[in-house]
Scaffold this motif. Structure first.
Motif, PDB file in Angstrom:
ATOM      1  N   GLN A  37      34.962 -24.372 -77.291  1.00 14.52           N
ATOM      2  CA  GLN A  37      34.942 -24.197 -75.837  1.00 14.52           C
ATOM      3  C   GLN A  37      33.518 -24.012 -75.319  1.00 14.52           C
ATOM      4  O   GLN A  37      33.172 -24.529 -74.258  1.00 14.52           O
ATOM      5  CB  GLN A  37      35.814 -23.004 -75.434  1.00 14.52           C
ATOM      6  N   SER A  38      32.699 -23.283 -76.060  1.00 19.01           N
ATOM      7  CA  SER A  38      31.304 -23.088 -75.653  1.00 19.01           C
ATOM      8  C   SER A  38      30.548 -24.405 -75.635  1.00 19.01           C
ATOM      9  O   SER A  38      29.746 -24.657 -74.730  1.00 19.01           O
ATOM     10  CB  SER A  38      30.603 -22.108 -76.601  1.00 19.01           C
ATOM     11  N   ALA A  39      30.784 -25.244 -76.630  1.00 16.92           N
ATOM     12  CA  ALA A  39      30.113 -26.547 -76.674  1.00 16.92           C
ATOM     13  C   ALA A  39      30.585 -27.441 -75.531  1.00 16.92           C
ATOM     14  O   ALA A  39      29.802 -28.228 -74.992  1.00 16.92           O
ATOM     15  CB  ALA A  39      30.360 -27.214 -78.021  1.00 16.92           C
ATOM     16  N   LEU A  40      31.856 -27.325 -75.150  1.00 13.64           N
ATOM     17  CA  LEU A  40      32.371 -28.134 -74.042  1.00 13.64           C
ATOM     18  C   LEU A  40      31.840 -27.661 -72.691  1.00 13.64           C
ATOM     19  O   LEU A  40      31.569 -28.478 -71.806  1.00 13.64           O
ATOM     20  CB  LEU A  40      33.896 -28.098 -74.019  1.00 13.64           C
ATOM     21  N   LEU A  41      31.683 -26.349 -72.532  1.00 12.54           N
ATOM     22  CA  LEU A  41      31.229 -25.806 -71.249  1.00 12.54           C
ATOM     23  C   LEU A  41      29.738 -26.032 -71.013  1.00 12.54           C
ATOM     24  O   LEU A  41      29.310 -26.183 -69.870  1.00 12.54           O
ATOM     25  CB  LEU A  41      31.545 -24.315 -71.175  1.00 12.54           C
ATOM     26  N   LEU A  42      28.956 -26.052 -72.069  1.00  6.42           N
ATOM     27  CA  LEU A  42      27.510 -26.203 -71.944  1.00  6.42           C
ATOM     28  C   LEU A  42      27.021 -27.354 -72.825  1.00  6.42           C
ATOM     29  O   LEU A  42      26.261 -27.155 -73.776  1.00  6.42           O
ATOM     30  CB  LEU A  42      26.816 -24.896 -72.343  1.00  6.42           C
ATOM     31  N   PRO A  43      27.402 -28.600 -72.481  1.00  9.06           N
ATOM     32  CA  PRO A  43      27.096 -29.715 -73.379  1.00  9.06           C
ATOM     33  C   PRO A  43      25.621 -30.121 -73.429  1.00  9.06           C
ATOM     34  O   PRO A  43      25.193 -30.729 -74.389  1.00  9.06           O
ATOM     35  CB  PRO A  43      27.957 -30.853 -72.839  1.00  9.06           C
ATOM     36  N   ARG A  44      24.836 -29.783 -72.429  1.00 11.62           N
ATOM     37  CA  ARG A  44      23.451 -30.256 -72.368  1.00 11.62           C
ATOM     38  C   ARG A  44      22.424 -29.174 -72.683  1.00 11.62           C
ATOM     39  O   ARG A  44      21.247 -29.362 -72.441  1.00 11.62           O
ATOM     40  CB  ARG A  44      23.146 -30.826 -70.983  1.00 11.62           C
ATOM     41  N   THR A  45      22.850 -28.064 -73.215  1.00 10.06           N
ATOM     42  CA  THR A  45      21.908 -26.988 -73.508  1.00 10.06           C
ATOM     43  C   THR A  45      21.448 -27.072 -74.964  1.00 10.06           C
ATOM     44  O   THR A  45      22.125 -27.658 -75.807  1.00 10.06           O
ATOM     45  CB  THR A  45      22.559 -25.611 -73.269  1.00 10.06           C
ATOM     46  N   PRO A  46      20.271 -26.489 -75.247  1.00 11.88           N
ATOM     47  CA  PRO A  46      19.813 -26.480 -76.644  1.00 11.88           C
ATOM     48  C   PRO A  46      20.787 -25.744 -77.570  1.00 11.88           C
ATOM     49  O   PRO A  46      20.887 -26.068 -78.748  1.00 11.88           O
ATOM     50  CB  PRO A  46      18.481 -25.737 -76.581  1.00 11.88           C
TER      51      PRO A  46
END
Length: 84
Positions: A37-46
């Motif tokens: 879920q974290s990867a889906l919510l913030l896909p463009r962050t380092p």
């Protein structure tokens, strides 16, 4: 005196190990869900690269726990008589 051959496992110890592995599998599944879920919510962050790495490691850990659980359950089953 040191025992050369260890005592056989207590019958209830397999159930305790099985319960522990089931609980570990649940924790790994929860952690994997949060990372996904974290990867889906913030896909463009380092941090998304780190989340994908964490997801890969958790999937591997989950597979190992599932394999161990299968081995415990197979060991715990009563042996079937061989028909000749």
């Amino acid at each position: 005196m040191i025992k050369i051959v260890p005592d056989p496992p207590h019958p209830n110890s397999l159930h305790a190990l099985e319960d522990t592995l089931i609980q570990a599998a649940d924790y790994v599944l929860c952690a994997l869900t949060v990372a996904h879920q974290s990867a889906l919510l913030l896909p463009r962050t380092p941090g998304s690269i780190m989340m994908l790495t964490i997801m890969h490691e958790l999937e591997t850990a989950r597979a190992l726990v599932d394999t161990a659980l299968t081995q415990v359950q197979r060991f715990d089953e009563p042996s079937k008589p061989t028909l000749h």
